[in-house]
Design an enzyme around this catalytic site. Structure first.
Site, mmCIF file in Angstrom:
data_model
loop_
_atom_site.group_PDB
_atom_site.id
_atom_site.type_symbol
_atom_site.label_atom_id
_atom_site.label_comp_id
_atom_site.label_asym_id
_atom_site.label_seq_id
_atom_site.Cartn_x
_atom_site.Cartn_y
_atom_site.Cartn_z
ATOM 1 N N GLU A 63 -5.053 -8.217 -3.419
ATOM 2 C CA GLU A 63 -5.425 -8.005 -2.012
ATOM 3 C C GLU A 63 -4.640 -6.825 -1.477
ATOM 4 O O GLU A 63 -3.496 -6.600 -1.871
ATOM 5 C CB GLU A 63 -5.097 -9.277 -1.227
ATOM 6 C CG GLU A 63 -5.279 -9.189 0.276
ATOM 7 C CD GLU A 63 -3.990 -8.960 1.051
ATOM 8 O OE1 GLU A 63 -4.054 -8.954 2.290
ATOM 9 O OE2 GLU A 63 -2.913 -8.748 0.439
ATOM 10 N N ARG B 63 -9.391 -7.067 4.970
ATOM 11 C CA ARG B 63 -8.599 -6.744 3.780
ATOM 12 C C ARG B 63 -9.548 -6.505 2.612
ATOM 13 O O ARG B 63 -10.636 -7.081 2.565
ATOM 14 C CB ARG B 63 -7.631 -7.884 3.422
ATOM 15 C CG ARG B 63 -6.497 -8.102 4.424
ATOM 16 C CD ARG B 63 -5.527 -6.936 4.421
ATOM 17 N NE ARG B 63 -4.386 -7.117 5.304
ATOM 18 C CZ ARG B 63 -4.323 -6.690 6.552
ATOM 19 N NH1 ARG B 63 -5.383 -6.087 7.089
ATOM 20 N NH2 ARG B 63 -3.234 -6.848 7.281
ATOM 21 N N ARG C 178 -9.300 -10.144 10.530
ATOM 22 C CA ARG C 178 -8.352 -9.515 9.597
ATOM 23 C C ARG C 178 -9.133 -8.956 8.426
ATOM 24 O O ARG C 178 -9.684 -9.714 7.619
ATOM 25 C CB ARG C 178 -7.317 -10.542 9.130
ATOM 26 C CG ARG C 178 -6.067 -9.934 8.507
ATOM 27 C CD ARG C 178 -5.017 -11.006 8.243
ATOM 28 N NE ARG C 178 -3.749 -10.446 7.805
ATOM 29 C CZ ARG C 178 -2.773 -10.051 8.617
ATOM 30 N NH1 ARG C 178 -2.926 -10.166 9.926
ATOM 31 N NH2 ARG C 178 -1.652 -9.545 8.136
ATOM 32 N N CYS D 155 0.865 -1.186 0.000
ATOM 33 C CA CYS D 155 0.000 0.000 0.000
ATOM 34 C C CYS D 155 0.901 1.236 0.000
ATOM 35 O O CYS D 155 1.635 1.462 0.948
ATOM 36 C CB CYS D 155 -0.887 0.005 1.236
ATOM 37 S SG CYS D 155 -2.112 1.309 1.205
#
Length: 414
Positions: free
Chosen positions: A124, A173, A171, A81
């Site tokens: 992802e 995502r 989590r 990212c």
């Protein structure tokens, strides 16, 4: 239908590969893993130990010629990212460059230069991607969607929290799938109402059931990528991208959805090993007050290095972690003995302890001891799991995609 050929970028220790190969429907024909900040390429060493070194590249992706990457059906990866802003260059008549070192543009370059473009994309990222950067919320995702549209792909996305579908870790995502305009899925998507696709007909909906929350939003992306990058959401309001959506031909349709799952939850107690009495993971009595302080609620005055005083406050965290709940998100700083607010601590018959590397692997649904290798420390193994994805999410999504392709091909033939 034959197995789909996969090219895996930013492979880490192989979470995407494990998830897809677990389905028996995908075959990885080329992979790349390069960590720029370390001399020893630990993740790549683990990857090669588990999957072999054939067709695996441990070179900076920016320096790999597209001609060296074999043709494939699906390009996958959990890319870093970063800041995805676009600039123009006078020397390049195409006019599009990203900042050097921003690996999204390596994906873009491969897709641009491949004569036989992959039919499908599966990526992802952290869910923050949908609202970054803070100065133009949503711009980075808009740039990605627009650049993929320009290359002939429609995209659908969803933010998935693994724990909401019975997996043992919370989590969150964002996962997104791309379909090239030459595919039957693209053509079907063209003929389907966007909301119906997101809620029922889409690939992600078939793998992870959802219900609608709120009103769908639609908007167009500017046709010019550079002006889109410069002008998107300059008002600094909320990101227009909700947690589910599709983008096709510069048109975005986005919708807030909630997970629909009625199976048993995955919880920490499911993944625990037997306690070892003399383990290095046991927490010494003397350290417990430090752990309690870090995990506890705080309201205190703190000082910066320059001597500036400010009020600091934070809420308390469950300590030790609740065994009848999914775990909190594993972060890269999970390893090491030092007390920390964010590391997991469990109560066992012999006292408090941190999680073993094999338990962290189980929280990400990796095979036991996948990252165990000579020369790889327990701290590094924890770091890998902080960077990894939940294998079960990839497996379910991979199954959903394969079944969608297979069903549409059968319809064509009948």
């Amino acid at each position: 239908m034959q197995k789909l050929k996969v090219c895996e970028l930013f492979a880490g220790v192989g979470g995407f590969r494990l998830g897809l190969e677990n389905t028996g429907k995908y075959e990885v024909v080329w992979s790349n893993q390069w960590e720029p900040s370390t001399k020893t390429q630990h993740a790549s060493l683990v990857y090669e130990a588990r999957f072999g070194h054939e067709n695996h590249s441990n070179t900076n992706l920016e320096e790999v010629p597209t001609s060296e990457i074999p043709d494939h059906d699906i390009l996958v990866g959990g890319f870093p990212c970063q800041d995805y802003s676009v600039a123009t260059t006078l020397k390049n008549s195409k006019g599009l460059i990203g900042k050097k070192g921003v690996l999204w543009w390596s994906i873009h370059r491969i897709l641009s230069e491949k004569e036989n473009k992959p039919k499908y994309l599966f990526f992802e990222n952290v869910d923050r991607l949908l609202k970054s950067p803070s100065s133009q919320r949503g711009r980075d995702f808009a740039v990605m969607l627009k650049s993929l549209n320009n290359l002939g792909y429609a995209v659908e996305w969803r933010v998935i929290n693994a724990a909401e579908y019975g997996m043992p870790q919370r989590r969150r995502r964002v996962f997104f799938l791309g379909y090239h305009k030459s595919t039957e899925i693209y053509k079907t998507l063209q003929e389907t109402s966007p909301t119906k696709w997101v809620l029922e007909r889409g690939t992600i909906a078939s793998a992870f059931s959802v219900k609608k929350q709120g009103v769908p939003i639609s908007f167009s992306l500017e046709k010019n990528l550079v002006s889109l990058s410069n002008s998107f959401n300059l008002e600094k309001g909320l990101s227009p991208f909700l947690n589910s959506g599709i983008c096709m031909g510069n048109e975005v349709h986005t919708l807030k959805t909630a997970a629909e799952y009625y199976g048993p939850p995955g919880v920490i107690s499911d993944i625990l090993e037997e306690q070892l009495p003399d383990s290095e993971f046991n927490i010494p009595e003397a350290d417990i007050p430090k752990w309690e302080y870090l995990k506890g609620a705080k309201k205190e005055i703190r000082k910066t290095k320059d001597g500036f005083e400010y009020n600091y406050s934070e809420g308390s965290m469950v300590f030790p972690d609740a065994l009848d709940q999914p775990s909190r998100t594993i972060i890269t700083g999970e390893g090491g003995k030092s007390p920390s607010r964010f590391k997991h601590v469990v109560q066992t018959s012999t006292g408090l302890r941190r999680l073993f590397p094999v338990e962290l692997e189980r929280l990400n649904m990796f095979p036991d001891n996948h990252t165990k290798l000579e020369g790889i420390s327990n701290t590094k193994r924890a770091f890998f799991m902080g960077n990894a994805l939940v294998v079960g999410v990839v497996e379910q999504m991979g199954n959903g995609l394969f079944q969608k392709i297979d069903a549409l091909e059968e319809q064509l033939q009948s």
